[in-house]
Design a protein around this motif. Sequence first.
Motif, PDB file in Angstrom:
ATOM      1  N   THR A   1      -1.300   6.767   2.523  1.00 56.59           N
ATOM      2  CA  THR A   1      -2.578   6.696   3.224  1.00 56.59           C
ATOM      3  C   THR A   1      -2.432   7.428   4.550  1.00 56.59           C
ATOM      4  OG1 THR A   1      -3.112   4.549   2.232  1.00 56.59           O
ATOM      5  CG2 THR A   1      -4.317   5.172   4.226  1.00 56.59           C
TER       6      THR A   1
ATOM      7  N   VAL B   1      -8.100   8.964   5.073  1.00 54.20           N
ATOM      8  CA  VAL B   1      -9.107   8.021   5.550  1.00 54.20           C
ATOM      9  C   VAL B   1      -9.962   8.631   6.647  1.00 54.20           C
ATOM     10  CG1 VAL B   1      -9.431   5.790   6.700  1.00 54.20           C
ATOM     11  CG2 VAL B   1      -7.688   6.042   4.923  1.00 54.20           C
TER      12      VAL B   1
ATOM     13  N   GLY C   1       0.786  -1.228   0.000  1.00 52.28           N
ATOM     14  CA  GLY C   1       0.000   0.000   0.000  1.00 52.28           C
ATOM     15  C   GLY C   1       0.814   1.273   0.000  1.00 52.28           C
TER      16      GLY C   1
ATOM     17  N   VAL D   1      -4.166   8.178   7.999  1.00 51.59           N
ATOM     18  CA  VAL D   1      -5.208   7.717   8.920  1.00 51.59           C
ATOM     19  C   VAL D   1      -5.233   8.662  10.117  1.00 51.59           C
ATOM     20  CG1 VAL D   1      -6.039   5.820  10.352  1.00 51.59           C
ATOM     21  CG2 VAL D   1      -4.837   5.335   8.204  1.00 51.59           C
TER      22      VAL D   1
ATOM     23  N   ALA E   1       2.446   5.187   4.892  1.00 49.71           N
ATOM     24  CA  ALA E   1       1.288   5.477   5.736  1.00 49.71           C
ATOM     25  C   ALA E   1       1.665   6.461   6.822  1.00 49.71           C
ATOM     26  CB  ALA E   1       0.738   4.197   6.359  1.00 49.71           C
TER      27      ALA E   1
ATOM     28  N   VAL F   1      -0.223   7.533  10.543  1.00 47.51           N
ATOM     29  CA  VAL F   1      -1.326   7.319  11.488  1.00 47.51           C
ATOM     30  C   VAL F   1      -1.130   8.323  12.613  1.00 47.51           C
ATOM     31  CG1 VAL F   1      -2.483   5.715  13.034  1.00 47.51           C
ATOM     32  CG2 VAL F   1      -1.458   4.870  10.911  1.00 47.51           C
TER      33      VAL F   1
ATOM     34  N   GLN G   1      -5.149  -2.847  10.551  1.00 47.19           N
ATOM     35  CA  GLN G   1      -5.343  -3.250   9.163  1.00 47.19           C
ATOM     36  C   GLN G   1      -4.713  -2.248   8.196  1.00 47.19           C
ATOM     37  OE1 GLN G   1      -9.726  -3.214   9.386  1.00 47.19           O
ATOM     38  NE2 GLN G   1      -9.755  -1.819   7.651  1.00 47.19           N
ATOM     39  N   TYR G   2      -4.709  -0.966   8.562  1.00 47.24           N
ATOM     40  CA  TYR G   2      -4.059   0.022   7.703  1.00 47.24           C
ATOM     41  C   TYR G   2      -2.542  -0.099   7.790  1.00 47.24           C
ATOM     42  CZ  TYR G   2      -8.585   2.191   6.932  1.00 47.24           C
ATOM     43  OH  TYR G   2      -9.876   2.425   6.549  1.00 47.24           O
TER      44      TYR G   2
ATOM     45  N   GLN H   1      -9.133  -0.874  14.298  1.00 49.24           N
ATOM     46  CA  GLN H   1      -8.943  -0.941  12.849  1.00 49.24           C
ATOM     47  C   GLN H   1      -7.604  -0.382  12.381  1.00 49.24           C
ATOM     48  OE1 GLN H   1     -12.257   0.692  10.664  1.00 49.24           O
ATOM     49  NE2 GLN H   1     -13.784  -0.340  11.948  1.00 49.24           N
TER      50      GLN H   1
END
Length: 380
Positions: free
Chosen positions: A235, A262, A201, A237, A204, A206, A272-273, A269
């Motif tokens: 991504t 997101v 992916g 988050v 990321a 977060v 999962q990311y 959850q």
Amino acid sequence: MRVVFLTHNYPRHPGDVAGAFLHVLARALVAQGVAVRVVAPADGGETGPAELDGIPVRRVRYGRPERETLAYRGTLAGAVTRPARWRDLAALFGALRRAAREELARGADLVHAHWWLPAGVAAAGQGPGVVTLHGTDVALLDRLPPLRPLGRRVLRGALGVTAVSTDLATRAGRVAGLAPGAIRVEPMPALAPAGRAHGGGGAAVVARLTRQKRVDLVLRALAHPDLAARGVALTVVGDGPERPALERLAREVGLGARVRFVGEVPPAQVGQYLAAADVLLATGVREGFGLVAVEALALGVPVVACRDGGGLLDIVPDGGGGRLVEPSPPALAAAVLDLLGDAGAAAAALAAGERWRARLAPAEVARRYAAFYREALGAA
């Protein structure tokens, strides 16, 4: 041994994330034979259940319901600089102080104040007590010099002090005039996600989207020609006040469909990311700890952090499964490229994550804190 947790953050109901790590510690301590009772403020007039998973919880009132908004919401640090809230702060200190005094009179052996302000201030002088520093409280010492004499008095008067990272211990020790090593580094417990990342992916983030997290550096790094040429996606988050500005910046630097916001997701959850990521970028400055970096490493996801990342420097290795760089887009881009091209990075990250999984296991953290309590009481 009977210990009282005095805190302005503790879950108000099952599933509440406010101070959830304290509940994990309390339950683990009880499993080791330490009787734990929690004293925390009411929230908007609500005192909640008298116990949570068998842990007795006492919520103390400190004002009219509409004024009881200092705890649980991340607003306490801001209230310190707002004269309009000083009366509410004084009422909060007073309510916690009276409760600590009452709990000790009823037979508690020790008060464990979480955050030096407000709990450490409230517990000072009431009886045997220790203090744990979590991050936002140390940031107040950095940002507001007038608070330092009070913080110094609280920390020097405690039977023992812990901090959740080396950076926090160093900064607070300097303010308090304590010898190096006088503040013990003891992170809070955590349950790292199980399994292994499948990746694919891209990068990321977060994080809560605030300026302190510096996600703008990540967006500019992703716009670097070398990452753009490889089509590395991002991504994000999390949510927060900086999200609109960050979405505008993503458009301005031409990330287009390569970036996905997101929003906030339930804690369950997050894994999962992370499992879908090839690399995590943790670019916050002076983080108190940085649990998401532990969670990423535990899944075998390499992590990039900045050299001024505070508690992240305890977690992220500079080599193998991680990279520590200067807080600049070119440096971040180079680190991402380096990790994406390192065939051994994921395995090294997983090994580092397993070490953190063992260190932060609730039973192990509780064992260390129980020993800390015994040492503190022995020195009283």
